[in-house]
Design a protein around this motif. Structure first.
Motif, PDB file in Angstrom:
ATOM      1  N   VAL A 122       0.732  -1.192   0.027  1.00  0.00           N
ATOM      2  CA  VAL A 122       0.188   0.107   0.149  1.00  0.00           C
ATOM      3  C   VAL A 122       0.768   1.129   0.129  1.00  0.00           C
ATOM      4  O   VAL A 122       1.734   1.495   0.732  1.00  0.00           O
ATOM      5  CB  VAL A 122      -1.051   0.003   1.262  1.00  0.00           C
ATOM      6  CG1 VAL A 122      -1.689   1.514   1.324  1.00  0.00           C
ATOM      7  CG2 VAL A 122      -1.992  -1.285   1.139  1.00  0.00           C
ATOM      8  N   GLU A 123       0.711   2.363  -0.791  1.00  0.00           N
ATOM      9  CA  GLU A 123       1.396   3.354  -0.976  1.00  0.00           C
ATOM     10  C   GLU A 123       0.481   4.426  -1.298  1.00  0.00           C
ATOM     11  O   GLU A 123      -0.600   4.438  -1.543  1.00  0.00           O
ATOM     12  CB  GLU A 123       2.249   3.211  -2.323  1.00  0.00           C
ATOM     13  CG  GLU A 123       2.873   4.442  -2.607  1.00  0.00           C
ATOM     14  CD  GLU A 123       4.250   4.812  -1.649  1.00  0.00           C
ATOM     15  OE1 GLU A 123       3.786   5.292  -0.590  1.00  0.00           O
ATOM     16  OE2 GLU A 123       5.314   4.699  -1.857  1.00  0.00           O
ATOM     17  N   ASP A 124       0.761   5.798  -0.793  1.00  0.00           N
ATOM     18  CA  ASP A 124       0.112   6.878  -0.775  1.00  0.00           C
ATOM     19  C   ASP A 124       0.321   7.713  -2.005  1.00  0.00           C
ATOM     20  O   ASP A 124      -0.847   8.227  -2.545  1.00  0.00           O
ATOM     21  CB  ASP A 124       0.224   7.679   0.551  1.00  0.00           C
ATOM     22  CG  ASP A 124       1.483   8.500   0.603  1.00  0.00           C
ATOM     23  OD1 ASP A 124       2.378   7.783   0.128  1.00  0.00           O
ATOM     24  OD2 ASP A 124       1.591   9.661   1.227  1.00  0.00           O
ATOM     25  N   LEU A 125       1.279   7.684  -2.714  1.00  0.00           N
ATOM     26  CA  LEU A 125       1.652   8.630  -3.670  1.00  0.00           C
ATOM     27  C   LEU A 125       2.819   7.938  -4.522  1.00  0.00           C
ATOM     28  O   LEU A 125       3.914   7.663  -4.162  1.00  0.00           O
ATOM     29  CB  LEU A 125       2.032  10.159  -3.303  1.00  0.00           C
ATOM     30  CG  LEU A 125       2.546  11.072  -4.389  1.00  0.00           C
ATOM     31  CD1 LEU A 125       1.204  11.300  -5.274  1.00  0.00           C
ATOM     32  CD2 LEU A 125       3.310  12.258  -3.762  1.00  0.00           C
ATOM     33  N   ILE A 126       2.269   7.803  -5.872  1.00  0.00           N
ATOM     34  CA  ILE A 126       3.363   7.413  -6.846  1.00  0.00           C
ATOM     35  C   ILE A 126       4.049   8.664  -7.461  1.00  0.00           C
ATOM     36  O   ILE A 126       3.030   9.301  -8.398  1.00  0.00           O
ATOM     37  CB  ILE A 126       3.020   6.413  -7.876  1.00  0.00           C
ATOM     38  CG1 ILE A 126       2.240   5.265  -6.909  1.00  0.00           C
ATOM     39  CG2 ILE A 126       3.814   5.919  -8.905  1.00  0.00           C
ATOM     40  CD1 ILE A 126       3.203   4.391  -6.164  1.00  0.00           C
ATOM     41  N   SER A 127       5.201   8.845  -7.793  1.00  0.00           N
ATOM     42  CA  SER A 127       5.720   9.853  -8.668  1.00  0.00           C
ATOM     43  C   SER A 127       6.509   9.339  -9.544  1.00  0.00           C
ATOM     44  O   SER A 127       6.048   8.726 -10.693  1.00  0.00           O
ATOM     45  CB  SER A 127       6.456  11.062  -7.792  1.00  0.00           C
ATOM     46  OG  SER A 127       7.281  10.513  -6.806  1.00  0.00           O
ATOM     47  N   THR A 128       7.816   9.203  -9.444  1.00  0.00           N
ATOM     48  CA  THR A 128       8.687   8.352 -10.481  1.00  0.00           C
ATOM     49  C   THR A 128       8.586   6.828  -9.993  1.00  0.00           C
ATOM     50  O   THR A 128       8.903   6.073 -10.833  1.00  0.00           O
ATOM     51  CB  THR A 128      10.140   8.883 -10.389  1.00  0.00           C
ATOM     52  OG1 THR A 128      10.653   8.589  -8.986  1.00  0.00           O
ATOM     53  CG2 THR A 128      10.084  10.550 -10.511  1.00  0.00           C
ATOM     54  N   GLY A 129       8.055   6.506  -8.873  1.00  0.00           N
ATOM     55  CA  GLY A 129       8.094   5.152  -8.421  1.00  0.00           C
ATOM     56  C   GLY A 129       9.390   4.635  -7.818  1.00  0.00           C
ATOM     57  O   GLY A 129       9.242   3.466  -7.255  1.00  0.00           O
ATOM     58  N   GLY A 130      10.417   5.259  -7.746  1.00  0.00           N
ATOM     59  CA  GLY A 130      11.471   5.036  -7.089  1.00  0.00           C
ATOM     60  C   GLY A 130      11.501   4.396  -5.783  1.00  0.00           C
ATOM     61  O   GLY A 130      12.009   3.302  -5.277  1.00  0.00           O
ATOM     62  N   SER A 131      10.867   5.173  -4.925  1.00  0.00           N
ATOM     63  CA  SER A 131      10.706   4.820  -3.321  1.00  0.00           C
ATOM     64  C   SER A 131       9.848   3.542  -3.169  1.00  0.00           C
ATOM     65  O   SER A 131       9.977   2.525  -2.368  1.00  0.00           O
ATOM     66  CB  SER A 131      10.319   6.023  -2.285  1.00  0.00           C
ATOM     67  OG  SER A 131       9.218   6.601  -3.073  1.00  0.00           O
ATOM     68  N   SER A 132       8.641   3.579  -4.055  1.00  0.00           N
ATOM     69  CA  SER A 132       7.893   2.667  -3.906  1.00  0.00           C
ATOM     70  C   SER A 132       8.286   1.123  -4.379  1.00  0.00           C
ATOM     71  O   SER A 132       8.280   0.128  -3.849  1.00  0.00           O
ATOM     72  CB  SER A 132       6.535   2.867  -4.852  1.00  0.00           C
ATOM     73  OG  SER A 132       5.962   4.075  -4.552  1.00  0.00           O
ATOM     74  N   LEU A 133       9.114   1.235  -5.477  1.00  0.00           N
ATOM     75  CA  LEU A 133       9.798   0.136  -5.955  1.00  0.00           C
ATOM     76  C   LEU A 133      10.913  -0.550  -5.190  1.00  0.00           C
ATOM     77  O   LEU A 133      11.258  -1.624  -4.880  1.00  0.00           O
ATOM     78  CB  LEU A 133      10.325   0.218  -7.317  1.00  0.00           C
ATOM     79  CG  LEU A 133       8.891   0.216  -8.338  1.00  0.00           C
ATOM     80  CD1 LEU A 133       9.602   0.467  -9.684  1.00  0.00           C
ATOM     81  CD2 LEU A 133       8.299  -0.962  -8.368  1.00  0.00           C
ATOM     82  N   LYS A 134      11.503   0.500  -4.521  1.00  0.00           N
ATOM     83  CA  LYS A 134      12.538   0.166  -3.504  1.00  0.00           C
ATOM     84  C   LYS A 134      12.090  -0.927  -2.272  1.00  0.00           C
ATOM     85  O   LYS A 134      12.502  -1.583  -1.834  1.00  0.00           O
ATOM     86  CB  LYS A 134      13.383   1.328  -2.856  1.00  0.00           C
ATOM     87  CG  LYS A 134      14.338   1.169  -1.868  1.00  0.00           C
ATOM     88  CD  LYS A 134      15.010   2.496  -1.419  1.00  0.00           C
ATOM     89  CE  LYS A 134      16.162   2.281  -0.436  1.00  0.00           C
ATOM     90  NZ  LYS A 134      16.740   3.489   0.049  1.00  0.00           N
ATOM     91  N   ALA A 135      10.934  -0.309  -1.771  1.00  0.00           N
ATOM     92  CA  ALA A 135       9.982  -1.049  -0.728  1.00  0.00           C
ATOM     93  C   ALA A 135       9.778  -2.490  -1.165  1.00  0.00           C
ATOM     94  O   ALA A 135      10.125  -3.522  -0.509  1.00  0.00           O
ATOM     95  CB  ALA A 135       9.050  -0.466  -0.528  1.00  0.00           C
ATOM     96  N   VAL A 136       9.486  -2.516  -2.494  1.00  0.00           N
ATOM     97  CA  VAL A 136       8.938  -3.900  -3.220  1.00  0.00           C
ATOM     98  C   VAL A 136      10.318  -4.770  -3.212  1.00  0.00           C
ATOM     99  O   VAL A 136      10.323  -6.054  -2.957  1.00  0.00           O
ATOM    100  CB  VAL A 136       8.659  -3.632  -4.582  1.00  0.00           C
ATOM    101  CG1 VAL A 136       8.393  -5.032  -5.449  1.00  0.00           C
ATOM    102  CG2 VAL A 136       7.192  -2.831  -4.644  1.00  0.00           C
ATOM    103  N   ALA A 137      11.421  -4.253  -3.474  1.00  0.00           N
ATOM    104  CA  ALA A 137      12.655  -4.844  -3.579  1.00  0.00           C
ATOM    105  C   ALA A 137      13.116  -5.466  -2.059  1.00  0.00           C
ATOM    106  O   ALA A 137      13.730  -6.793  -1.933  1.00  0.00           O
ATOM    107  CB  ALA A 137      13.857  -3.908  -4.358  1.00  0.00           C
TER     108      ALA A 137
END
Length: 218
Positions: A122-137
């Motif tokens: 669950v994420e609140d905001l997607i900009s470039t996706g970098g931090s979100s995908l870092k969490a996935v990794a």
């Protein structure tokens, strides 16, 4: 889902979680100049909006990720949202830090999920996706099966769409930038000229330097 997206964008504009300023652009942490600033953490202060976000995220997960057996929030913006969603779904929950703690156990992932969990992030905001995908990794490295992500909002940047595709992460959101622009025009919050400018910014945000200095061809 179109009506849900429009309703959420309207809510974000009304509570000031989204601010538009083509004349005096904001500067993001990345250094990019932007005519929009989004802070979805503001939704937590408004019970009606908070409940709407919770319900909409739960609906996305039930529709697109019915096999999920655990939920993970992305720090810091989605920690609370993730916990609310996990509670409704009755699933185990953890959250992922942007970097490991420098003291104590040095955790990157806070919380304990069952081994082999099928995790929806669950994420609140997607900009470039970098931090979100870092969490996935980080979750994948810990041995979990990340089956997708549900987020409150996305700017819809082409580079983010490419990054999610390359990482093999399915993403579904409550609302998005394009919908917000439609709502803002309907409410008279932006002129046609500024709406066009805002559209140009979304296509090439890294090249946008302000209302009077835009050249997406460089």
């Amino acid at each position: 889902m179109e009506q849900i997206a429009k309703k959420f964008s309207s809510m974000l504009l009304e509570i000031g979680a989204i601010k538009l300023s083509a004349d005096a652009p904001f500067t993001w942490a990345s250094g990019w100049k932007s005519p929009i600033y989004t802070d979805n953490r503001k939704t937590l202060a408004f019970p009606e909006v908070r409940s709407f976000v919770k319900g909409a995220l739960v609906a996305l997960i039930r529709e697109h990720f019915p096999a999920a057996t655990a939920v993970a929030g992305v720090a810091t913006g989605a920690i609370a949202q993730g916990a609310l969603v996990a509670d409704v779904l009755g699933l185990p929950y953890c959250y992922v830090r942007s970097k490991a703690k420098e003291h104590g156990m040095g955790n990157l992932i806070e919380g304990t999920l069952p081994e082999g969990s099928k995790v929806v992030v669950v994420e609140d905001l997607i900009s470039t996706g970098g931090s979100s995908l870092k969490a996935v990794a980080a979750l994948r490295a810990a041995g979990f099966d990340v089956i997708g992500m549900a987020a409150s909002y996305t700017y819809g940047f082409p580079q983010a769409e490419k990054a999610f595709c390359e990482a093999n992460v399915k993403l579904f959101t409550i609302s998005n930038y394009a919908t917000t622009m439609l709502v803002a025009k309907e409410k008279g919050l932006v002129s046609e000229a500024d709406a066009e400018l805002l559209s140009v910014w979304r296509k090439m945000p890294e090249k946008w330097t302000g209302k009077n200095n835009v050249d997406i061809n460089k």
